[in-house]
Design an enzyme around this catalytic site. Sequence first.
Site, PDB file in Angstrom:
ATOM      1  NE  ARG A  15      83.902 -88.081  14.489  1.00  0.00           N
ATOM      2  CZ  ARG A  15      82.773 -87.978  15.185  1.00  0.00           C
ATOM      3  NH1 ARG A  15      81.792 -87.204  14.739  1.00  0.00           N
ATOM      4  NH2 ARG A  15      82.622 -88.624  16.316  1.00  0.00           N
ATOM      5  CE  LYS A  75      82.217 -88.697  20.722  1.00  0.00           C
ATOM      6  NZ  LYS A  75      80.742 -88.432  20.680  1.00  0.00           N
ATOM      7  CE1 TYR A  94      78.524 -82.376  17.974  1.00  0.00           C
ATOM      8  CE2 TYR A  94      80.456 -83.373  16.964  1.00  0.00           C
ATOM      9  CZ  TYR A  94      79.231 -82.756  16.845  1.00  0.00           C
ATOM     10  OH  TYR A  94      78.707 -82.521  15.596  1.00  0.00           O
ATOM     11  CG  HIS A  96      77.208 -85.806  23.458  1.00  0.00           C
ATOM     12  ND1 HIS A  96      75.997 -85.428  22.908  1.00  0.00           N
ATOM     13  CD2 HIS A  96      78.078 -85.892  22.423  1.00  0.00           C
ATOM     14  CE1 HIS A  96      76.135 -85.296  21.589  1.00  0.00           C
ATOM     15  NE2 HIS A  96      77.379 -85.568  21.272  1.00  0.00           N
ATOM     16  CD  GLU A 118      77.045 -81.552  23.183  1.00  0.00           C
ATOM     17  OE1 GLU A 118      77.171 -81.767  24.401  1.00  0.00           O
ATOM     18  OE2 GLU A 118      78.012 -81.420  22.407  1.00  0.00           O
ATOM     19  CG  ASP A 270      76.961 -89.446  21.190  1.00  0.00           C
ATOM     20  OD1 ASP A 270      77.871 -90.073  21.760  1.00  0.00           O
ATOM     21  OD2 ASP A 270      77.026 -89.082  20.011  1.00  0.00           O
TER      22      ASP A 270
END
Length: 370
Positions: A15, A75, A94, A96, A118, A270
């Site tokens: 991505r 990510k 993101y 996490h 998130e 995740d």
Amino acid sequence: MFVGVPKEIKNHEYRVGLTPASVRELVAAGHTLIVETAAGAGIGASDEDYRAAGARIAATATEVFASADMIVKVKEPQPTECALLRPGQLLFTYLHLAPDPEQAKALLASGAICVAYETVTAADGSLPLLAPMSEVAGRMAIQAGAHSLEKAQGGLGVLLSGVPGVAPGKVVIIGGGIVGSNAALVASGMGADVTVIDRSPAVLRRLSAQFGTRVKLVHATRESVEAEVSSADLVVGAVLIPGAAAPKLISRAMLSKMKPGAVIVDVAIDQGGCCETSKATTHAEPTYVVDGIVHYCVANMPGGVARTSTYALNAATLPFALALAGKGWKAALKDDVHLRNGLNICEGKLTRPEVAEALGLAFTPADSLI
């Protein structure tokens, strides 16, 4: 604002933070864009596509990080990327953090301002920047689980749909949120025997209205989870506590009661995973076996369908990226409490209570920093 898009470097992550169309919108709003060469290759977007949209192409990630005031990724930053962040730089991606103390420490040390997709919220309490990837991951979970059930993959050798005269496979989905409902959609569409477990009566009523009798619904208790998991061919872990580590709902002891060759797809990986024996895997080596049970725990499942995932993600993230770039992070977060909920780390301080609790670190309210 000077906005940078590096190429993703996590294992088999294809991505990209911004599509050429998103770059064009930011450029039209008066911002300067720099994109690392080949950043969009995984979605079929060339450097020339980004140039046509108004971006400058950088030869290295170092150049992108050194130039940009705001970094847009997909990510969580890898260690080499964390080292490139600088005090006052804005990171939008993101994160996490709850199950990842090393990343948290590196981001705290960087002095950067880190807004996590998130934990951005909506007025109804939903998570609009997590939702599109949850939809993808829920649908992929059944696809991945069905493949993992094949005998050659170490699985039980069950076809989820069954055939005339042979019963379909049993799919048990723990959690009826976006991941769970999308997993149920695909599994029931394949003709599997599907059960969704959730502790919320409201969620169970919603799923009942959506699926009718095509999906069995069970209220979550320790006893019901153990009973359903023990009889499943495929278990999908789809639980989420926003920002926090996932609860361990499947213990190692429960594996001994499952069918040898059954599969667990832990989409909650995740956030650390909802199975005691879960550990993050990659698209290169997606599965491993514990006590005869196949575990699929890829931490970036949507990266496997990068084109679909990137366009779905950008549709959700672009308005927030425009707000952050247009107003600056302080004004953007002050104006929008839902975007402010996305702030996880700010200039050396941890701003999400769930993450602080999971990591045993001090917590500073976001409101006090803007």
